[in-house]
Design a protein around this motif. Structure first.
Motif, PDB file in Angstrom:
ATOM      1  N   ILE A 128       0.830  -1.206   0.000  1.00 45.94           N
ATOM      2  CA  ILE A 128       0.000   0.000   0.000  1.00 45.94           C
ATOM      3  C   ILE A 128       0.867   1.259   0.000  1.00 45.94           C
ATOM      4  O   ILE A 128       0.588   2.228  -0.703  1.00 45.94           O
ATOM      5  CB  ILE A 128      -0.968  -0.018   1.206  1.00 45.94           C
ATOM      6  N   VAL A 129       1.952   1.222   0.771  1.00 44.90           N
ATOM      7  CA  VAL A 129       2.869   2.371   0.774  1.00 44.90           C
ATOM      8  C   VAL A 129       3.452   2.564  -0.640  1.00 44.90           C
ATOM      9  O   VAL A 129       3.533   3.683  -1.147  1.00 44.90           O
ATOM     10  CB  VAL A 129       4.002   2.185   1.811  1.00 44.90           C
ATOM     11  N   GLN A 131       2.095   1.735  -3.442  1.00 48.35           N
ATOM     12  CA  GLN A 131       1.014   2.250  -4.293  1.00 48.35           C
ATOM     13  C   GLN A 131       0.982   3.782  -4.255  1.00 48.35           C
ATOM     14  O   GLN A 131       0.892   4.441  -5.295  1.00 48.35           O
ATOM     15  CB  GLN A 131      -0.297   1.687  -3.764  1.00 48.35           C
ATOM     16  N   ALA A 132       1.076   4.348  -3.063  1.00 46.99           N
ATOM     17  CA  ALA A 132       1.037   5.806  -2.933  1.00 46.99           C
ATOM     18  C   ALA A 132       2.348   6.442  -3.407  1.00 46.99           C
ATOM     19  O   ALA A 132       2.398   7.637  -3.687  1.00 46.99           O
ATOM     20  CB  ALA A 132       0.770   6.201  -1.482  1.00 46.99           C
ATOM     21  N   THR A 133       3.406   5.650  -3.488  1.00 43.24           N
ATOM     22  CA  THR A 133       4.737   6.186  -3.770  1.00 43.24           C
ATOM     23  C   THR A 133       5.030   6.283  -5.265  1.00 43.24           C
ATOM     24  O   THR A 133       5.561   7.288  -5.739  1.00 43.24           O
ATOM     25  CB  THR A 133       5.798   5.312  -3.065  1.00 43.24           C
ATOM     26  N   ASP A 134       4.745   5.213  -6.024  1.00 49.53           N
ATOM     27  CA  ASP A 134       4.949   5.300  -7.482  1.00 49.53           C
ATOM     28  C   ASP A 134       4.031   4.360  -8.271  1.00 49.53           C
ATOM     29  O   ASP A 134       4.346   4.024  -9.418  1.00 49.53           O
ATOM     30  CB  ASP A 134       6.432   5.111  -7.865  1.00 49.53           C
ATOM     31  N   LEU A 135       2.916   3.965  -7.665  1.00 43.19           N
ATOM     32  CA  LEU A 135       1.942   3.019  -8.235  1.00 43.19           C
ATOM     33  C   LEU A 135       2.547   1.640  -8.464  1.00 43.19           C
ATOM     34  O   LEU A 135       2.075   0.652  -7.942  1.00 43.19           O
ATOM     35  CB  LEU A 135       1.318   3.526  -9.541  1.00 43.19           C
ATOM     36  N   HIS A 136       3.617   1.586  -9.277  1.00 43.77           N
ATOM     37  CA  HIS A 136       4.312   0.311  -9.495  1.00 43.77           C
ATOM     38  C   HIS A 136       5.618   0.604 -10.212  1.00 43.77           C
ATOM     39  O   HIS A 136       5.830   1.699 -10.725  1.00 43.77           O
ATOM     40  CB  HIS A 136       3.444  -0.669 -10.292  1.00 43.77           C
TER      41      HIS A 136
END
Lengths: 378, 378
Positions: free
Chosen positions: A247-248, A250-255
């Motif tokens: 989840i972190v 996801q918020a950081t660079d999606l993938h």
């Protein structure tokens, strides 16, 4: 005016700019040797990946399923049973996700001193306080750790237990057991950063901390065994924490790049990475030997240095009150470079120390560079 | 036990897993149409990039110099004079770097409500408090902003001023001037997220906030005009802040994939991105028209919807006390999907709202999907 973050740039990365003149023989960077990259194998992998337009699309945060499976199997095969991993944008990102997930502002991070610079940067950015743990030739000292834990109650212990950056040292099996026991007893996380573990030139493997402690987040990387430009790392953690880290991320660079991940999965499927790593070990081992052999004639009497079984680095300490930062300026005038040791210390720097990397230059270049360095140091 | 971060996964990304059955016509994702990717052009760019083994090596944090220059020129050519940019791992990373650099825990972020979900996630992870600003068909309402600023003194205002996610709305030029004046007067940063700005199907461009306010961080992306799988974004900011953001990025992932950056630079050099974007606009414009045309026969009387000039989304509100999350379950039984609107609200959700994307499906698929949806909604 609202406050903006106050952080310092990495002195090593700033230094690399100075050492990029082609006439400089640089022992400064922690760079893999570009001539040893498997360019043909990787080019074919990208070519194959780009037959399928889905590699250009958004993808799951967890990472390419085939790559996760390949990396997990590889870790399991090396003695670390691994049900799943999270693919990260290099293992630096893994470190920063862990810092975000596990560190509240004001938390304490215990680190072996000296330690990897960009880890210090990452923990400081998360608002953590650093508590240094002493070490010796066998790696971090469990007695020092015990005392740091009692005094500071760290949330996590960060270390590079195998062929450490910057010291090249390896934590012994006996000490690993002590560290694991202490983590269980005193309830802190271990972050085991292992980018160099496969680059062993002599002796036999020591089992990873993650294999003896379920309080461990294990970070791996394609950068030293494959190619750093692809920015691919992975993270193994207990299932609950792994879910939080997804989840972190996801918020950081999606993938992480779908293209790079697909190419890596194809590369691992169609090439023998073990054989490639074996070739790297032969070549890097010879470079290590060349540097170690040249040292007695390069450095002044009374200098001490680590004698690494693998990895990329030799760590040195000059006698007396030498200042390696001052000597570096002189070295650059002789077209040779190293990294002064001070920035690798979280608290009290030892200015007589410095780090030399042996991987980027051939044995002949190492011999020439060491003779230039001898003029500066002796 | 030390506390770990408490964060929620993105409901949209979780939903995408449910809608991936091939028989579902999904209006849920914010995905570009894969059949419109320039696969041949990008494959050639990767092939050329991988002739040079330096694309496999570590690289500067700021980004590939050629790519920075190409992106800066392109922005300058579009009316936003840009001396330099920082290349990021998608524009989601740009957002997370900005949050790290500009938000102290407890800081307030003003956002147009509803707004982009992953931005909310990112600000919440940075420990910020969200203050919602009301909007209407002309975008965020400056009077509401003025009152939020007076009450909450936000550190920054986040908005997607052009073809917003999820509403599709565009902030008018007059309102942009008011927002810029307020940022100067009350000393807050504007974060202008502009992934969709080039996807305009009618009307003429409105100058970016960054061109009228030097308190603006401008975020751009290759994801909607090129390919999201490459994870390439960029960030334009005043020089001092840009330097800080480079250091934050260094600690976050060292740098973005050298391979993807080199391929993008070659692609932009040897292909006409403007012509490609023009083709996208023709196709997406037709898809937009197909969805808007089908709406009156699809939704119940009293439903309202946005009428976007570009971008990817139509935003709808059902009459009465409808709950779009409940209706989605029924829609999935009819093999059609949308995104319920509630998660896009930072504070009080409006459960009657939902978002529909028109870019991923052809006009024929849209017609079929809308007739399935009519069975659920009418």
């Amino acid at each position: 005016m609202h406050r903006t973050l106050s952080v310092a740039s990495s002195p090593v990365r700033d230094l690399l700019a100075l050492t990029s003149r082609p006439e400089v023989i640089s022992f400064a960077g922690g760079l893999p040797a570009p001539e040893l990259f498997d360019l043909d194998g990787l080019r074919t992998a990208y070519e194959t990946a780009l037959q399928d337009r889905s590699v250009l699309q958004y993808a799951p945060t967890e990472g390419n399923p085939a790559l996760r499976e390949l990396v997990s199997s590889r870790l399991t095969g090396r003695g670390l049973p691994t049900p799943d991993v999270l693919i990260t944008t290099g293992s630096q990102q893994a470190l920063s996700l862990v810092a975000t997930a596990l560190l509240q502002p004001g938390a304490v991070v215990a680190v072996e001193e000296p330690t990897y610079l960009a880890a210090l940067q990452c923990f400081q950015m998360a608002g953590a306080r650093i508590a240094p743990v002493a070490g010796d030739a066998d790696g971090l000292d469990p007695d020092s750790l015990r005392s740091v834990v009692a005094t500071h109650q760290p949330s996590l212990l960060y270390l590079v237990p195998t062929f450490a950056n910057p010291t090249g040292r390896t934590l012994s099996a006996a000490r690993r057991a002590e560290v694991a026991a202490l983590a269980a007893e005193r309830d802190f996380w271990i972050v085991e950063d292992d980018p160099y573990g496969e680059l062993r030139y002599r002796g036999s493997a020591v089992a990873p901390l993650a294999s003896i402690s379920d309080r461990t987040v294990y970070l791996g990387s394609f950068s030293k065994i494959g190619a750093p430009g692809m920015r691919l790392g992975w993270l193994r953690a207990p299932a609950d924490l792994l879910r939080t880290l997804v989840i972190v991320k996801q918020a950081t660079d999606l993938h992480t790049s779908t293209v790079d991940q697909a190419a890596a999965a194809l590369y691992l499927t169609h090439n023998d990475l073990d054989a490639h790593v074996a070739r790297l070990c032969v070549e890097y081992g010879a470079r290590r030997d060349a540097m170690i052999a040249a040292l007695p004639a390069t450095v002044p009497d009374g200098t001490t240095w680590s004698d690494p079984d693998g990895g990329m680095f030799v760590w040195l300490r000059l006698p007396g009150s030498a200042d390696s930062a001052v000597l570096l300026k002189e070295a650059l005038r002789h077209d040779v470079a190293f990294v002064p040791g001070a920035p690798f210390f979280a608290t009290t720097p030892d200015h007589a120390t410095f780090r030399m990397s042996f991987t980027t230059n051939t044995p002949a270049e190492i011999a020439e560079g060491m003779s230039r360095l001898a003029e500066v140091l002796r």
